[in-house]
Design a protein around this motif. Structure first.
Motif, PDB file in Angstrom:
ATOM      1  N   LYS A  11       0.823  -1.215   0.000  1.00 48.95           N
ATOM      2  CA  LYS A  11       0.000   0.000   0.000  1.00 48.95           C
ATOM      3  C   LYS A  11       0.857   1.264   0.000  1.00 48.95           C
ATOM      4  CE  LYS A  11      -3.822  -2.098   2.343  1.00 48.95           C
ATOM      5  NZ  LYS A  11      -4.815  -2.656   2.091  1.00 48.95           N
ATOM      6  N   ASP A  12       2.081   1.169   0.524  1.00 49.35           N
ATOM      7  CA  ASP A  12       2.954   2.338   0.584  1.00 49.35           C
ATOM      8  C   ASP A  12       3.952   2.399  -0.573  1.00 49.35           C
ATOM      9  OD1 ASP A  12       4.553   0.226   1.372  1.00 49.35           O
ATOM     10  OD2 ASP A  12       5.460   1.286   3.054  1.00 49.35           O
ATOM     11  N   ALA A  13       3.721   1.602  -1.616  1.00 47.47           N
ATOM     12  CA  ALA A  13       4.619   1.630  -2.779  1.00 47.47           C
ATOM     13  C   ALA A  13       4.634   3.035  -3.376  1.00 47.47           C
ATOM     14  CB  ALA A  13       4.165   0.616  -3.821  1.00 47.47           C
ATOM     15  N   LYS A  14       5.822   3.497  -3.717  1.00 46.91           N
ATOM     16  CA  LYS A  14       5.987   4.832  -4.308  1.00 46.91           C
ATOM     17  C   LYS A  14       6.254   4.663  -5.805  1.00 46.91           C
ATOM     18  CE  LYS A  14       8.564   9.121  -3.724  1.00 46.91           C
ATOM     19  NZ  LYS A  14       9.641   9.779  -2.992  1.00 46.91           N
ATOM     20  N   PHE A  15       5.496   5.392  -6.613  1.00 44.09           N
ATOM     21  CA  PHE A  15       5.608   5.295  -8.063  1.00 44.09           C
ATOM     22  C   PHE A  15       6.136   6.601  -8.656  1.00 44.09           C
ATOM     23  CE2 PHE A  15       2.356   2.162  -7.006  1.00 44.09           C
ATOM     24  CZ  PHE A  15       2.875   1.046  -7.650  1.00 44.09           C
ATOM     25  N   LYS A  61      -1.809   0.715 -18.783  1.00 41.99           N
ATOM     26  CA  LYS A  61      -2.161   0.123 -17.495  1.00 41.99           C
ATOM     27  C   LYS A  61      -1.110   0.334 -16.416  1.00 41.99           C
ATOM     28  CE  LYS A  61      -5.058  -3.583 -19.261  1.00 41.99           C
ATOM     29  NZ  LYS A  61      -5.270  -5.028 -19.268  1.00 41.99           N
ATOM     30  N   GLY A  62       0.157   0.264 -16.783  1.00 42.76           N
ATOM     31  CA  GLY A  62       1.205   0.374 -15.782  1.00 42.76           C
ATOM     32  C   GLY A  62       1.228  -0.822 -14.847  1.00 42.76           C
ATOM     33  N   ILE A  63       1.767  -0.621 -13.659  1.00 40.64           N
ATOM     34  CA  ILE A  63       1.922  -1.703 -12.693  1.00 40.64           C
ATOM     35  C   ILE A  63       0.613  -2.026 -11.984  1.00 40.64           C
ATOM     36  CG2 ILE A  63       3.012  -2.297 -10.482  1.00 40.64           C
ATOM     37  CD1 ILE A  63       5.548  -0.901 -11.514  1.00 40.64           C
ATOM     38  N   ASP A  64      -0.124  -0.989 -11.599  1.00 43.23           N
ATOM     39  CA  ASP A  64      -1.339  -1.218 -10.803  1.00 43.23           C
ATOM     40  C   ASP A  64      -2.617  -0.699 -11.470  1.00 43.23           C
ATOM     41  OD1 ASP A  64      -1.107   1.513 -10.557  1.00 43.23           O
ATOM     42  OD2 ASP A  64      -1.188   1.543  -8.367  1.00 43.23           O
ATOM     43  N   GLY A  65      -2.550  -0.416 -12.752  1.00 40.80           N
ATOM     44  CA  GLY A  65      -3.713   0.114 -13.464  1.00 40.80           C
ATOM     45  C   GLY A  65      -3.738   1.629 -13.526  1.00 40.80           C
ATOM     46  N   LYS A  66      -2.930   2.287 -12.681  1.00 35.89           N
ATOM     47  CA  LYS A  66      -2.899   3.743 -12.628  1.00 35.89           C
ATOM     48  C   LYS A  66      -1.480   4.304 -12.635  1.00 35.89           C
ATOM     49  CE  LYS A  66      -7.042   3.901  -9.758  1.00 35.89           C
ATOM     50  NZ  LYS A  66      -7.576   4.251  -8.443  1.00 35.89           N
ATOM     51  N   HIS A  67      -0.516   3.492 -12.218  1.00 38.03           N
ATOM     52  CA  HIS A  67       0.846   3.974 -12.022  1.00 38.03           C
ATOM     53  C   HIS A  67       1.877   3.035 -12.636  1.00 38.03           C
ATOM     54  CE1 HIS A  67      -1.501   5.583  -8.604  1.00 38.03           C
ATOM     55  NE2 HIS A  67      -0.861   6.691  -8.935  1.00 38.03           N
ATOM     56  N   GLU A  68       3.061   3.580 -12.895  1.00 44.68           N
ATOM     57  CA  GLU A  68       4.189   2.834 -13.432  1.00 44.68           C
ATOM     58  C   GLU A  68       5.455   3.356 -12.760  1.00 44.68           C
ATOM     59  OE1 GLU A  68       5.733   0.297 -14.527  1.00 44.68           O
ATOM     60  OE2 GLU A  68       4.952   0.179 -16.576  1.00 44.68           O
ATOM     61  N   GLY A  69       6.510   2.576 -12.827  1.00 47.94           N
ATOM     62  CA  GLY A  69       7.779   3.025 -12.272  1.00 47.94           C
ATOM     63  C   GLY A  69       7.847   2.922 -10.761  1.00 47.94           C
ATOM     64  N   ASN A  73      17.406   3.077  -4.593  1.00 50.32           N
ATOM     65  CA  ASN A  73      17.997   3.743  -5.759  1.00 50.32           C
ATOM     66  C   ASN A  73      17.607   3.018  -7.053  1.00 50.32           C
ATOM     67  OD1 ASN A  73      19.545   5.767  -6.937  1.00 50.32           O
ATOM     68  ND2 ASN A  73      21.364   4.482  -6.986  1.00 50.32           N
ATOM     69  N   SER A  74      16.425   2.374  -7.039  1.00 53.98           N
ATOM     70  CA  SER A  74      15.973   1.604  -8.203  1.00 53.98           C
ATOM     71  C   SER A  74      14.657   2.142  -8.738  1.00 53.98           C
ATOM     72  CB  SER A  74      15.777   0.134  -7.823  1.00 53.98           C
ATOM     73  OG  SER A  74      16.985  -0.439  -7.420  1.00 53.98           O
ATOM     74  N   LEU A  75      14.451   1.925 -10.020  1.00 56.76           N
ATOM     75  CA  LEU A  75      13.217   2.293 -10.699  1.00 56.76           C
ATOM     76  C   LEU A  75      12.816   1.095 -11.556  1.00 56.76           C
ATOM     77  CD1 LEU A  75      11.109   4.442 -11.545  1.00 56.76           C
ATOM     78  CD2 LEU A  75      12.715   5.170 -13.309  1.00 56.76           C
ATOM     79  N   ALA A  76      11.718   0.424 -11.212  1.00 52.76           N
ATOM     80  CA  ALA A  76      11.288  -0.788 -11.906  1.00 52.76           C
ATOM     81  C   ALA A  76      10.014  -0.522 -12.697  1.00 52.76           C
ATOM     82  CB  ALA A  76      11.052  -1.903 -10.892  1.00 52.76           C
ATOM     83  N   LEU A  77      10.030  -0.912 -13.973  1.00 51.49           N
ATOM     84  CA  LEU A  77       8.867  -0.724 -14.841  1.00 51.49           C
ATOM     85  C   LEU A  77       8.469  -2.046 -15.478  1.00 51.49           C
ATOM     86  CD1 LEU A  77      10.855   1.970 -15.295  1.00 51.49           C
ATOM     87  CD2 LEU A  77       8.927   2.612 -16.682  1.00 51.49           C
ATOM     88  N   LEU A  78       7.168  -2.256 -15.669  1.00 52.55           N
ATOM     89  CA  LEU A  78       6.695  -3.384 -16.468  1.00 52.55           C
ATOM     90  C   LEU A  78       6.732  -3.023 -17.949  1.00 52.55           C
ATOM     91  CD1 LEU A  78       3.584  -4.937 -14.655  1.00 52.55           C
ATOM     92  CD2 LEU A  78       5.753  -6.027 -15.170  1.00 52.55           C
ATOM     93  N   GLY A  79       6.460  -1.783 -18.254  1.00 53.63           N
ATOM     94  CA  GLY A  79       6.453  -1.322 -19.642  1.00 53.63           C
ATOM     95  C   GLY A  79       7.846  -0.961 -20.136  1.00 53.63           C
ATOM     96  N   LEU A 112      19.746   8.705 -18.342  1.00 55.05           N
ATOM     97  CA  LEU A 112      20.082   7.300 -18.115  1.00 55.05           C
ATOM     98  C   LEU A 112      21.597   7.086 -18.237  1.00 55.05           C
ATOM     99  CD1 LEU A 112      19.371   4.346 -17.631  1.00 55.05           C
ATOM    100  CD2 LEU A 112      18.993   4.128 -20.097  1.00 55.05           C
ATOM    101  N   ILE A 113      22.193   7.651 -19.271  1.00 58.83           N
ATOM    102  CA  ILE A 113      23.644   7.514 -19.466  1.00 58.83           C
ATOM    103  C   ILE A 113      24.398   8.165 -18.314  1.00 58.83           C
ATOM    104  CG2 ILE A 113      25.582   8.243 -20.928  1.00 58.83           C
ATOM    105  CD1 ILE A 113      23.557   7.912 -23.315  1.00 58.83           C
ATOM    106  N   LYS A 114      23.956   9.342 -17.894  1.00 64.45           N
ATOM    107  CA  LYS A 114      24.603  10.032 -16.780  1.00 64.45           C
ATOM    108  C   LYS A 114      24.557   9.186 -15.508  1.00 64.45           C
ATOM    109  CE  LYS A 114      22.767  13.955 -15.870  1.00 64.45           C
ATOM    110  NZ  LYS A 114      22.197  15.245 -15.450  1.00 64.45           N
ATOM    111  N   ARG A 115      23.412   8.584 -15.215  1.00 59.37           N
ATOM    112  CA  ARG A 115      23.280   7.740 -14.020  1.00 59.37           C
ATOM    113  C   ARG A 115      24.176   6.508 -14.111  1.00 59.37           C
ATOM    114  NH1 ARG A 115      20.762   9.824  -9.481  1.00 59.37           N
ATOM    115  NH2 ARG A 115      19.162  11.230 -10.210  1.00 59.37           N
ATOM    116  N   CYS A 116      24.276   5.922 -15.292  1.00 61.43           N
ATOM    117  CA  CYS A 116      25.155   4.761 -15.477  1.00 61.43           C
ATOM    118  C   CYS A 116      26.616   5.149 -15.248  1.00 61.43           C
ATOM    119  CB  CYS A 116      24.985   4.166 -16.868  1.00 61.43           C
ATOM    120  SG  CYS A 116      23.398   3.363 -17.135  1.00 61.43           S
ATOM    121  N   GLU A 117      27.010   6.307 -15.754  1.00 60.66           N
ATOM    122  CA  GLU A 117      28.389   6.783 -15.557  1.00 60.66           C
ATOM    123  C   GLU A 117      28.661   7.062 -14.095  1.00 60.66           C
ATOM    124  OE1 GLU A 117      28.586  10.091 -18.244  1.00 60.66           O
ATOM    125  OE2 GLU A 117      29.288   8.826 -19.894  1.00 60.66           O
ATOM    126  N   GLN A 118      27.698   7.650 -13.387  1.00 59.17           N
ATOM    127  CA  GLN A 118      27.874   7.916 -11.959  1.00 59.17           C
ATOM    128  C   GLN A 118      28.059   6.611 -11.190  1.00 59.17           C
ATOM    129  OE1 GLN A 118      24.316  10.111 -11.012  1.00 59.17           O
ATOM    130  NE2 GLN A 118      25.184  12.066 -11.639  1.00 59.17           N
TER     131      GLN A 118
END
Length: 98
Positions: free
Chosen positions: A43-47, A55-63, A68-74, A88-94
């Motif tokens: 219930k406290d999942a942050k998107f 649809k995303g993960i729960d029908g209303k939200h994605e990500g 330090n992670s961001l998970a997507l179904l799409g 994305l490239i900047k984060r990978c380099e960091q």
């Protein structure tokens, strides 16, 4: 995993929480094609994103954001946003320089 396709659509997402790739207010394009679904979402999942299309993960939200992670179904479409790909490239380099 399900036997029936759970999502098949283009997606349009509004960023509702700053995340690894984009800031609040950003618009992200992508698509969904998957047979999987997530059950027992806390219930406290942050998107990161609110779905405008798709649809995303729960029908209303994605990500789903956790530590330090961001998970997507799409899937994200970087062709609509050069900034998204650059972030994305900047984060990978960091991460590489840790």
């Amino acid at each position: 995993m399900e036997k029936k396709l759970q999502a098949l659509d283009s997606t349009l997402m509004e960023t509702i929480n700053d995340n690894l790739l984009t800031r609040k207010g950003g618009i992200i394009h992508g698509h969904e094609y998957h047979f999987s679904r997530i059950i027992e979402i806390p219930k406290d999942a942050k998107f990161a994103f609110k779905m405008r299309i798709g649809k995303g993960i729960d029908g209303k939200h994605e990500g789903w954001m956790e530590h330090n992670s961001l998970a997507l179904l799409g899937h994200l479409n970087f062709a609509f946003s050069k900034e998204l790909a650059e972030n994305l490239i900047k984060r990978c380099e960091q991460y590489r320089h840790k």
